[in-house]
Design a protein around this motif. Structure first.
Motif, PDB file in Angstrom:
ATOM      1  N   ARG A  11       0.840  -1.205   0.000  1.00 50.49           N
ATOM      2  CA  ARG A  11       0.000   0.000   0.000  1.00 50.49           C
ATOM      3  C   ARG A  11       0.874   1.254   0.000  1.00 50.49           C
ATOM      4  O   ARG A  11       0.613   2.201  -0.745  1.00 50.49           O
ATOM      5  CB  ARG A  11      -0.912  -0.010   1.227  1.00 50.49           C
ATOM      6  CG  ARG A  11      -1.870   1.179   1.301  1.00 50.49           C
ATOM      7  CD  ARG A  11      -2.594   1.194   2.645  1.00 50.49           C
ATOM      8  NE  ARG A  11      -3.530   0.103   2.755  1.00 50.49           N
ATOM      9  CZ  ARG A  11      -4.829   0.185   2.451  1.00 50.49           C
ATOM     10  NH1 ARG A  11      -5.327   1.340   2.032  1.00 50.49           N
ATOM     11  NH2 ARG A  11      -5.620  -0.848   2.583  1.00 50.49           N
ATOM     12  N   LEU A  57      -1.290  -1.997  -6.545  1.00 49.58           N
ATOM     13  CA  LEU A  57      -2.632  -2.231  -6.018  1.00 49.58           C
ATOM     14  C   LEU A  57      -3.174  -3.590  -6.452  1.00 49.58           C
ATOM     15  O   LEU A  57      -3.938  -4.222  -5.711  1.00 49.58           O
ATOM     16  CB  LEU A  57      -3.564  -1.107  -6.464  1.00 49.58           C
ATOM     17  CG  LEU A  57      -3.257   0.281  -5.877  1.00 49.58           C
ATOM     18  CD1 LEU A  57      -4.116   1.350  -6.536  1.00 49.58           C
ATOM     19  CD2 LEU A  57      -3.455   0.294  -4.369  1.00 49.58           C
ATOM     20  N   GLU A 116     -11.096   2.081  -0.450  1.00 47.55           N
ATOM     21  CA  GLU A 116     -10.251   3.143  -0.989  1.00 47.55           C
ATOM     22  C   GLU A 116      -9.326   2.619  -2.085  1.00 47.55           C
ATOM     23  O   GLU A 116      -9.217   3.229  -3.165  1.00 47.55           O
ATOM     24  CB  GLU A 116      -9.428   3.785   0.134  1.00 47.55           C
ATOM     25  CG  GLU A 116      -8.515   4.906  -0.330  1.00 47.55           C
ATOM     26  CD  GLU A 116      -9.255   6.056  -0.989  1.00 47.55           C
ATOM     27  OE1 GLU A 116      -8.707   6.646  -1.936  1.00 47.55           O
ATOM     28  OE2 GLU A 116     -10.376   6.357  -0.571  1.00 47.55           O
ATOM     29  N   THR A 117      -8.636   1.501  -1.842  1.00 44.71           N
ATOM     30  CA  THR A 117      -7.671   1.008  -2.834  1.00 44.71           C
ATOM     31  C   THR A 117      -8.375   0.483  -4.080  1.00 44.71           C
ATOM     32  O   THR A 117      -7.876   0.640  -5.200  1.00 44.71           O
ATOM     33  CB  THR A 117      -6.768  -0.077  -2.235  1.00 44.71           C
ATOM     34  OG1 THR A 117      -7.566  -1.199  -1.803  1.00 44.71           O
ATOM     35  CG2 THR A 117      -5.981   0.466  -1.048  1.00 44.71           C
ATOM     36  N   ARG A 118      -9.541  -0.134  -3.909  1.00 49.81           N
ATOM     37  CA  ARG A 118     -10.275  -0.628  -5.084  1.00 49.81           C
ATOM     38  C   ARG A 118     -10.825   0.523  -5.909  1.00 49.81           C
ATOM     39  O   ARG A 118     -10.799   0.473  -7.148  1.00 49.81           O
ATOM     40  CB  ARG A 118     -11.382  -1.575  -4.636  1.00 49.81           C
ATOM     41  CG  ARG A 118     -10.836  -2.895  -4.135  1.00 49.81           C
ATOM     42  CD  ARG A 118     -11.873  -3.748  -3.448  1.00 49.81           C
ATOM     43  NE  ARG A 118     -11.262  -4.975  -2.944  1.00 49.81           N
ATOM     44  CZ  ARG A 118     -11.726  -5.681  -1.931  1.00 49.81           C
ATOM     45  NH1 ARG A 118     -12.819  -5.290  -1.293  1.00 49.81           N
ATOM     46  NH2 ARG A 118     -11.112  -6.786  -1.541  1.00 49.81           N
ATOM     47  N   ALA A 126       2.412   1.797  -3.388  1.00 46.56           N
ATOM     48  CA  ALA A 126       1.443   2.329  -4.351  1.00 46.56           C
ATOM     49  C   ALA A 126       1.281   3.837  -4.183  1.00 46.56           C
ATOM     50  O   ALA A 126       1.276   4.593  -5.175  1.00 46.56           O
ATOM     51  CB  ALA A 126       0.097   1.629  -4.178  1.00 46.56           C
ATOM     52  N   GLU A 146      -4.346  -6.389  -3.864  1.00 49.88           N
ATOM     53  CA  GLU A 146      -5.622  -7.107  -3.973  1.00 49.88           C
ATOM     54  C   GLU A 146      -5.390  -8.614  -3.914  1.00 49.88           C
ATOM     55  O   GLU A 146      -6.138  -9.347  -3.250  1.00 49.88           O
ATOM     56  CB  GLU A 146      -6.314  -6.714  -5.279  1.00 49.88           C
ATOM     57  CG  GLU A 146      -7.716  -7.243  -5.450  1.00 49.88           C
ATOM     58  CD  GLU A 146      -8.733  -6.576  -4.547  1.00 49.88           C
ATOM     59  OE1 GLU A 146      -9.795  -7.168  -4.323  1.00 49.88           O
ATOM     60  OE2 GLU A 146      -8.460  -5.461  -4.053  1.00 49.88           O
ATOM     61  N   GLY A 195      -7.029  -5.492  -0.248  1.00 49.36           N
ATOM     62  CA  GLY A 195      -7.802  -4.428  -0.865  1.00 49.36           C
ATOM     63  C   GLY A 195      -8.956  -3.971   0.015  1.00 49.36           C
ATOM     64  O   GLY A 195      -9.505  -4.747   0.790  1.00 49.36           O
TER      65      GLY A 195
END
Length: 245
Positions: free
Chosen positions: A104, A123, A135-137, A107, A127, A132
């Motif tokens: 994270r 990311l 926010e990250t998705r 990224a 996942e 994930g």
């Protein structure tokens, strides 16, 4: 020094820990833990250059410290020196390739460095590791949109919406607007279907009206004649100021 360490362990305000650690340092405490904690307390106060200096001094005495290397990477990224921070993060990931927190961070550092494709790759790995979240998705969906991958963009925003009970739909709406403008009808429709099926009950009135307008715009792009006219009428009903309709 003990007071400063206690402040860190009990999550005291960084300013309290910083005062105690600075006093200990002035009295001769120059061990790597004191210096590293000074870095931590300066970071908590957003004194990034001072944090960098303290972390570097700590690492001179304890070059293998994970915490102080991670702190230094963060301090560098915060000073708009993301490429330097990425070098350290890369080393840490080699040591701990399953660390969700590191992927994270990398990224976000790639984003700070303007390396958006690399951020998307990070990311994707995140996942795959099961790390994930909403926010990250959502972010990965946005990055896929930038890379002209509409189906993947829609699937990530759908996954983000499924991640929390009451998600903020604004990111999905923005993705839907973009997909609709680009006439990516299949991807847009899949996102509409999820929004309508699972989340419309939680929308406020402006969000409902916007969704109705986007649904109508999709219909206008996929139908002709009377059906198109009906769809355009629904767009105007949803937003009378919509000049495109």
């Amino acid at each position: 020094r003990d007071i400063g360490v206690t402040g860190v362990q009990t999550c005291a305000l960084p300013i309290s820990a910083h005062r105690a650690l600075s006093r200990a340092h002035a009295l001769g405490a120059n061990d790597p833990d004191t210096l590293g904690l000074l870095g931590w307390s300066n970071a908590g106060l957003q004194r990034w250059l001072a944090a960098e200096t303290a972390y570097r001094r700590a690492l001179m005495l304890d070059p293998g410290s994970y915490d102080w290397r991670l702190g230094l990477a963060d301090a560098l990224v915060r000073q708009q020196r993301a490429d330097e921070g990425l070098l350290i993060l890369g080393e840490l990931i080699e040591e701990r390739p399953e660390s969700i927190a590191l992927w994270r961070r990398q990224a976000m550092a790639h984003l700070a460095a303007g390396k958006r494709i690399e951020a998307a790759e990070d990311l994707e790995i995140l996942e795959g590791l099961g790390g994930g979240d909403f926010e990250t998705r959502s972010l990965l969906g946005d990055l896929y949109l930038e890379q002209d991958m509409p189906a993947l963009a829609a699937s990530q925003h759908i996954a983000a919406l499924a991640d929390v009970a009451a998600p903020d739909p604004s990111r999905a709406f923005e993705a839907l607007r973009t997909l609709t403008r680009q006439r990516q009808l299949v991807a847009a429709q899949s996102l509409v279907d999820r929004l309508e099926a699972d989340h419309v009950a939680g929308f406020d009135e402006p969000e409902r009206r916007e969704l109705e307008g986007l649904v109508a715009r999709l219909a206008a792009q996929t139908t002709q004649g009377a059906a198109e006219a009906e769809a355009l009428e629904r767009i105007v009903d949803a937003d009378p100021l919509d000049g495109e309709a």
